[in-house]
Design a protein around this motif. Structure first.
Motif, short mmCIF file in Angstrom:
data_model
loop_
_atom_site.label_atom_id
_atom_site.label_comp_id
_atom_site.label_asym_id
_atom_site.label_seq_id
_atom_site.Cartn_x
_atom_site.Cartn_y
_atom_site.Cartn_z
N PRO A 1 0.74 -1.21 0.00
CA PRO A 1 0.00 0.26 0.06
C PRO A 1 0.92 1.09 -0.21
CG PRO A 1 0.03 -0.93 2.01
CD PRO A 1 0.81 -1.97 1.38
N HIS A 2 0.19 2.34 -0.39
CA HIS A 2 1.07 3.66 -0.40
C HIS A 2 1.28 3.90 0.97
CE1 HIS A 2 1.99 7.85 -1.31
NE2 HIS A 2 2.04 7.57 -2.58
N GLU A 3 2.48 4.55 1.27
CA GLU A 3 2.39 5.15 2.55
C GLU A 3 1.85 6.18 3.04
OE1 GLU A 3 6.81 6.25 2.57
OE2 GLU A 3 7.61 4.12 2.20
N ASP A 4 1.66 6.30 4.16
CA ASP A 4 0.91 7.24 4.87
C ASP A 4 1.39 8.55 4.46
OD1 ASP A 4 -0.23 5.22 6.12
OD2 ASP A 4 0.40 5.38 8.15
N VAL A 5 0.36 9.51 4.26
CA VAL A 5 0.72 11.04 4.00
C VAL A 5 0.28 12.09 4.83
CG1 VAL A 5 0.67 12.53 2.11
CG2 VAL A 5 0.69 10.21 1.44
N GLN A 6 1.12 12.61 5.34
CA GLN A 6 0.75 13.77 6.38
C GLN A 6 0.02 15.08 5.45
OE1 GLN A 6 1.34 11.89 9.41
NE2 GLN A 6 1.12 14.27 9.82
N MET A 7 -1.06 15.41 5.73
CA MET A 7 -1.72 16.39 4.96
C MET A 7 -1.39 17.96 5.70
SD MET A 7 -3.11 14.41 3.07
CE MET A 7 -3.77 15.55 2.13
N ASP A 8 -1.59 19.07 4.77
CA ASP A 8 -1.22 20.32 5.46
C ASP A 8 -2.10 20.69 6.61
OD1 ASP A 8 -1.84 23.26 5.49
OD2 ASP A 8 -0.64 23.24 3.96
N GLU A 9 -1.38 20.83 7.63
CA GLU A 9 -2.02 21.46 8.99
C GLU A 9 -3.01 22.30 8.95
OE1 GLU A 9 0.86 21.71 12.12
OE2 GLU A 9 1.69 19.79 11.86
N GLY A 10 -2.75 23.54 8.38
CA GLY A 10 -3.64 24.48 8.15
C GLY A 10 -4.89 24.09 7.54
N VAL A 11 -4.59 23.35 6.46
CA VAL A 11 -5.95 22.98 5.39
C VAL A 11 -6.80 22.01 6.44
CG1 VAL A 11 -6.83 21.77 3.54
CG2 VAL A 11 -4.77 23.30 3.42
N VAL A 12 -6.06 21.22 7.11
CA VAL A 12 -6.86 20.05 7.90
C VAL A 12 -7.50 20.99 8.84
CG1 VAL A 12 -6.44 18.35 9.69
CG2 VAL A 12 -5.39 18.34 7.31
N ALA A 13 -7.01 21.82 9.53
CA ALA A 13 -7.54 22.24 10.92
C ALA A 13 -8.96 23.07 10.26
CB ALA A 13 -6.74 23.39 11.40
N ALA A 14 -8.75 23.76 9.19
CA ALA A 14 -10.01 24.61 8.62
C ALA A 14 -11.16 23.72 8.24
CB ALA A 14 -9.31 25.50 7.37
N LEU A 15 -10.83 22.58 7.66
CA LEU A 15 -11.51 21.63 7.09
C LEU A 15 -12.48 21.08 8.26
CD1 LEU A 15 -9.81 19.66 4.14
CD2 LEU A 15 -11.78 21.38 4.12
N ARG A 16 -11.71 20.69 9.32
CA ARG A 16 -12.60 20.27 10.62
C ARG A 16 -13.21 21.39 11.18
NH1 ARG A 16 -6.72 18.64 13.44
NH2 ARG A 16 -6.53 16.64 12.47
N GLU A 17 -13.04 22.66 11.21
CA GLU A 17 -13.93 23.46 11.54
C GLU A 17 -15.23 23.69 10.67
OE1 GLU A 17 -12.32 27.38 12.49
OE2 GLU A 17 -10.85 26.69 13.57
N MET A 18 -15.03 23.78 9.30
CA MET A 18 -16.05 23.73 8.29
C MET A 18 -17.08 22.38 8.52
SD MET A 18 -13.70 25.21 5.23
CE MET A 18 -14.67 25.67 4.08
N MET A 19 -16.52 21.29 8.70
CA MET A 19 -17.19 20.08 8.71
C MET A 19 -18.14 19.92 10.11
SD MET A 19 -14.89 17.16 6.93
CE MET A 19 -16.03 15.95 7.01
N THR A 20 -17.59 20.61 11.17
CA THR A 20 -18.31 20.65 12.38
C THR A 20 -19.57 21.58 12.19
OG1 THR A 20 -16.34 20.53 13.53
CG2 THR A 20 -18.11 21.54 14.78
N ALA A 21 -19.29 22.79 11.57
CA ALA A 21 -20.35 23.73 11.11
C ALA A 21 -21.45 23.15 10.37
CB ALA A 21 -19.93 24.94 10.43
#
Length: 503
Positions: free
Chosen positions: A415-435
């Motif tokens: 399988p493809h190795e794990d990939v760390q995502m952009d922390e700023g983008v991830v934090a923003a998406l979490r807030e938006m999905m919570t909304a």
């Protein structure tokens, strides 16, 4: 003197006659010697104690032990009984330990009689075992199986009616190899065969990543909803905790692609945020928006929300906001590249195959406008969307898997190795999905506190739209998909609520 001599001769003759009529041994001595020789496996000594033993006496004993895989024999004689002036018998019990079936007790009788002035054993096949009487035989038969059994991560059976059978049944072939069980069978001419002892072959047991409780809750959440699926992933590991698939017409939740509708806005939002659009930025959400010199796009019901934050536009799923922002800030190449970063450009190795989908690059603004809201040429699998939700929750994209990493490598490749995502983008998406759950299109739907997600309703020409809902809560990420089910809010979100309530 002559009289004395005659008397002496007569006395000697009488003694000789008495001595010649004397019986050698006793039934107790002969029985004890026979049992002792039998325990030691000294068949020759046994045979010498038998009156007119059959020619195959030794062969019968050795063959029975060899064919039944006898490891040991215990014999316990009972009380000797006299059955006549020169006859006796000893009831006895025995236990043969069979290598393949364990202890096998039996009861029989050793019969004795005086033959040729000696106590002898009157042997018959039933002396060896009662079931050998009347031409009976004892046979040890192999029972073969190559079946494999797949179980949950806890080692439990997969719940009944789990809706995972379409994936698990074909997977069993990967683990099949022959195992043997055994049956001890009594065969008597003219009678049905009788199984005396039986040991089933052991199935090859392999653990999946499925959780019994999560799989059961997912399956029950789909009860009554045809053409539906729910996939649940543990974001911290990529393990598939539930794979309940009721898609009809041989559609697969891990291999077949569908237009994702507004759940794809999660990726579009990631591209816009990475490009500099702040989630708190003020943006327009008109009822209809037309790309200059190109086609118009509308919100559901052409609802006009005026000016809102980008987070609110995501929560309310404003098509017009996303089309305007994406067509003025992004290129088709940038959208496609972002989709690749969030899973579309990587192979998925689950142990049961799988794919993510495609987001083709386009220079056509009309097509780009459709793509950014999950229509146009964008297609994906429910599996990929569950992995997307998991990546938002954990901040790391992981290839979802149904088996251990070692088995996945053996079946699907590395399988493809794990990939760390952009922390700023991830934090923003979490807030938006919570909304979305707090006050947006998934609000007031019975979802538990802490849930976050994104709804989607994907239009299908000439058919009812597909209903989508992706999201996460704690270390559970999910995708609900109902093919031609209708609205994501009214159809897919309640399934997710039932799932969480069933945990």
């Amino acid at each position: 003197m002559l009289v004395i001599a005659l008397v002496a001769i007569a006395g000697a003759g009488a003694f000789a006659i008495a001595a010649s009529n004397r019986v050698k041994g006793s039934p107790a001595q002969t029985a004890a010697a026979y049992f002792d020789a039998w325990r030691r496996g000294n068949v020759s000594a046994m045979e010498r104690l038998v009156f007119q033993p059959p020619a195959d006496f030794s062969v019968r004993h050795r063959t029975l032990s060899d064919q039944l895989h006898v490891e040991s024999l215990q014999l316990t004689p009972g009380q000797l009984r006299t059955t006549g002036e020169q006859a006796a018998e000893v009831p006895f019990s025995g236990v043969r330990r069979l290598a393949d079936l364990g202890d096998w007790p039996f009861d029989s009788t050793l019969r004795l009689a005086v033959r040729e002035r000696t106590w002898k054993v009157l042997w018959a096949p039933e002396t060896l075992h009662p079931l050998l009487k009347d031409g009976g035989t004892l046979v040890l038969e192999e029972v073969e199986t190559s079946a494999a059994e797949l179980v949950t991560s806890e080692g439990d059976k997969i719940p009944n009616d789990s809706y995972a059978e379409a994936y698990l049944d074909p997977l069993k072939r990967e683990f099949e190899h022959v195992n043997y069980g055994w049956s001890l069978v009594s065969k008597v001419p003219g009678r049905p065969d009788t199984t005396l002892l039986h040991r089933e072959p052991e199935a090859n047991v392999e653990r999946t990543t499925l959780s019994r409780s999560v799989q059961a809750a997912a399956a029950r959440a789909l009860d009554g909803t045809e053409d539906s699926t729910i996939i649940v992933i543990r974001p911290s590991t990529g393990e598939l905790l539930a794979l309940a698939d009721r898609l009809g017409e041989s559609y697969s939740a891990v291999r077949d692609v569908f237009p994702p509708g507004s759940v794809f806005k999660t990726i579009t939002a990631a591209a816009l945020i990475k490009g500099g659009l702040d989630p708190a930025a003020q943006v327009g959400c008109p009822g209809t928006y037309q790309i200059p010199f190109h086609r118009p796009f509308s919100n559901d019901g052409e609802v006009d929300r005026g000016v809102v934050t980008f987070t609110d536009a995501f929560a309310y799923s404003c098509n017009t906001t996303f089309v305007e922002q994406a067509t003025t800030r992004l290129t088709g190449e940038e959208l496609s590249r972002t989709a690749d970063e969030w899973g579309f450009g990587r192979p998925i190795a689950t142990g049961i195959g799988g794919t993510c989908g495609t987001v083709p690059e386009t220079d056509d603004l009309d097509m780009l406008g459709a793509d950014v809201i999950g229509q146009g040429e964008v297609v994906t699998t429910p599996l990929c969307m569950a992995a997307l939700a998991a990546a938002v929750q954990s901040g790391t994209w992981r290839s979802p898997r149904l088996l251990s990493e070692e088995l996945v490598r053996r079946i699907d490749g590395t399988p493809h190795e794990d990939v760390q995502m952009d922390e700023g983008v991830v934090a923003a998406l979490r807030e938006m999905m919570t909304a979305v759950v707090d006050y947006g299109t998934a609000s007031e739907s019975g979802l538990p506190e802490g849930a976050a997600g994104k709804t989607g309703t994907a239009e299908v020409e000439g058919e009812t739209p597909h209903a989508w809902f992706i999201g996460y809560r704690d270390d559970l990420a999910f995708c609900v998909f109902v093919r031609n089910g209708g609205s994501g809010r009214s159809v897919a979100v309640p399934i997710a609520a039932r799932f969480f309530n069933g945990l």
